[in-house]
Scaffold this active site. Structure first.
Site, mmCIF file in Angstrom:
data_model
loop_
_atom_site.group_PDB
_atom_site.id
_atom_site.type_symbol
_atom_site.label_atom_id
_atom_site.label_comp_id
_atom_site.label_asym_id
_atom_site.label_seq_id
_atom_site.Cartn_x
_atom_site.Cartn_y
_atom_site.Cartn_z
ATOM 1 N N CYS A 95 0.869 -1.176 0.000
ATOM 2 C CA CYS A 95 0.000 0.000 0.000
ATOM 3 C C CYS A 95 0.905 1.224 0.000
ATOM 4 C CB CYS A 95 -0.907 -0.015 1.223
ATOM 5 S SG CYS A 95 -2.030 1.382 1.208
ATOM 6 N N GLY A 96 0.830 2.004 -1.082
ATOM 7 C CA GLY A 96 1.731 3.151 -1.222
ATOM 8 C C GLY A 96 1.397 4.266 -0.251
ATOM 9 N N HIS A 97 0.116 4.667 -0.222
ATOM 10 C CA HIS A 97 -0.225 5.766 0.694
ATOM 11 C C HIS A 97 -0.005 5.287 2.121
ATOM 12 C CE1 HIS A 97 -4.075 3.998 2.081
ATOM 13 N NE2 HIS A 97 -3.920 4.873 3.063
ATOM 14 N N HIS A 215 -8.420 -4.191 -7.633
ATOM 15 C CA HIS A 215 -8.408 -2.721 -7.742
ATOM 16 C C HIS A 215 -8.746 -2.339 -9.196
ATOM 17 C CE1 HIS A 215 -5.954 -3.260 -4.137
ATOM 18 N NE2 HIS A 215 -6.060 -1.968 -3.874
ATOM 19 N N ASP A 241 -10.066 5.136 -3.260
ATOM 20 C CA ASP A 241 -8.876 5.772 -2.699
ATOM 21 C C ASP A 241 -9.014 7.291 -2.795
ATOM 22 O OD1 ASP A 241 -6.316 6.485 -1.889
ATOM 23 O OD2 ASP A 241 -5.425 4.716 -2.835
ATOM 24 N N CYS A 245 -3.304 6.869 -4.995
ATOM 25 C CA CYS A 245 -3.025 5.433 -4.896
ATOM 26 C C CYS A 245 -1.587 5.117 -5.352
ATOM 27 C CB CYS A 245 -4.018 4.599 -5.709
ATOM 28 S SG CYS A 245 -3.886 2.840 -5.330
ATOM 29 N N GLY A 246 -0.764 4.768 -4.377
ATOM 30 C CA GLY A 246 0.651 4.505 -4.679
ATOM 31 C C GLY A 246 0.858 3.277 -5.535
ATOM 32 N N THR A 247 0.160 2.172 -5.196
ATOM 33 C CA THR A 247 0.345 0.959 -5.999
ATOM 34 C C THR A 247 -0.322 1.143 -7.360
ATOM 35 O OG1 THR A 247 -1.522 -0.019 -4.805
ATOM 36 C CG2 THR A 247 0.679 -0.643 -4.079
HETATM 37 O O1 PYC Z 1 -1.803 3.779 -2.032
HETATM 38 O O2 PYC Z 1 -1.325 1.779 -2.779
HETATM 39 C C1 PYC Z 1 -2.090 2.575 -2.260
HETATM 40 C C2 PYC Z 1 -3.437 2.098 -1.849
HETATM 41 C C3 PYC Z 1 -3.980 0.873 -2.080
HETATM 42 C C4 PYC Z 1 -5.251 0.890 -1.513
HETATM 43 C C5 PYC Z 1 -5.447 2.125 -0.946
HETATM 44 N N1 PYC Z 1 -4.317 2.852 -1.162
#
Ligand code: PYC
Length: 319
Positions: A95-97, A215, A241, A245-247
């Site tokens: 999870c990036g965030h 996702h 999100d 969303c980082g990923t």
């Molecule tokens: O930031 O990767 C992300 C993420 C995945 C689900 C919610 N945020």
């Protein structure tokens, strides 16, 4: 004889948000998942302690938008911590965030300062850099496009072509669709992306090795003149999100790189549905890319969650 009532159990959680998306880091009182790999510990979490996941992030202590992060002892002592991410319906690979929220939390706790830090996750090691302005850069796990322009027939919407890509979670990425990506359309966007995810499942369209695509990411032109693109990301379950969303940004950059539309080191500014941005870039790594994403997180609470055994919703509300 005096009857003793068991003391409610207490869990310390630090809440933050990253560009609008919340993270709840469990720092004390979490379950003992042993000393195996993080992937093995997720299996123990799922099978023996799933009530802890739902109790800490679902209503009435949380909500469907909260992403939980359980801090664990890492296997590799080079890492500052291990972390398992989860939400109201299950577990996330990366999870990036959330990683940005974890890094800000570790800094808040005085466990790290500005500089580079390794974090172990169930899908691999990530490197995070805490900058002196407290923004965080995350070098994600190797990311790649698995299949390009896969058509999915969505009831009530029609055929939509999308790319399938891995950015630490599985994504279906759609650039051509009839939707306007603005926050006031969130109910329509959640409904449409849930229909797309169901159609993928029904039509047997998956990630590698049959992995479910949980996702869904829609793209459109950005609102800000400095951003490269705007997105809307449906997370596992029914939440979207609030951050870019980082990923999902990693998966997007892997697709752009595969198409020759993003060069190594070139900056990609991904705007999310609230107008906040992650700044990203990639470096090639074998058949994959190594994405780096940068964003900002803020601490919002340092709190104790209380679980009373007489509380019918100690394990969360299962809607
Ligand atoms: O930031 O990767 C992300 C993420 C995945 C689900 C919610 N945020």
């Amino acid at each position: 004889m005096v009857e003793t009532v068991p003391a409610p159990s207490r869990v310390r959680a630090i809440d933050s948000h990253t560009e609008g998306e919340p993270t709840r880091v469990i720092v004390e009182g979490g379950p003992d998942l042993g000393t195996g790999t993080l992937a093995e510990r997720v299996q123990i979490f799922k099978t023996r302690f799933d009530h802890f996941r739902s109790g800490t992030v679902c209503e009435p202590r949380g909500s469907e938008v909260v992403v939980g992060a359980l801090l664990c002892e890492p296997q590799d002592q080079a890492a500052v911590a291990g972390v398992i991410f989860f939400n109201d319906v299950g577990y996330l690979g990366m999870c990036g965030h959330g990683t940005m929220g974890v890094v800000r939390t570790l800094a808040y706790l005085g466990r790290i300062g500005p500089g580079s830090h390794l974090l172990e996750t169930p899908v691999g090691m990530v490197q995070a850099e805490l900058h002196s302005d407290m923004s965080v850069s995350v070098r994600n796990v190797p990311s790649y496009r698995y299949r390009a322009s896969v058509p999915v027939e969505v009831p009530g919407i029609g055929p939509l072509p999308g790319d399938i890509a891995w950015g630490g979670n599985w994504f279906f990425l759609i650039g051509e669709h009839p939707f306007e990506l603005v926050a006031k359309n969130r109910d329509q966007l959640v409904g449409a992306t849930k229909a797309i995810r169901s159609a993928l499942e029904q039509q047997g369209i998956t990630g590698k090795d049959g992995a479910p695509i949980d996702h869904i990411e829609l793209f459109a032109a950005p609102v800000s003149s400095v951003a490269s693109s705007r997105n809307f990301v449906l997370c596992p379950g029914a939440s979207f999100d609030r951050s870019p969303c980082g990923t999902g940004t990693s998966a997007k950059m892997a697709c752009l790189y595969a198409d020759g539309r993003l060069a190594a080191g070139e900056v990609w500014q991904q705007e999310g549905i609230l107008g906040t941005c992650f700044t990203g870039s990639v470096q090639p790594e074998g058949d994959c890319v190594l994405p780096t994403i940068t964003g900002r997180a803020w601490i919002t609470a340092d709190t104790t969650l209380i679980f009373d055994s007489s509380d019918p919703f100690a394990g969360g509300i299962d809607f």
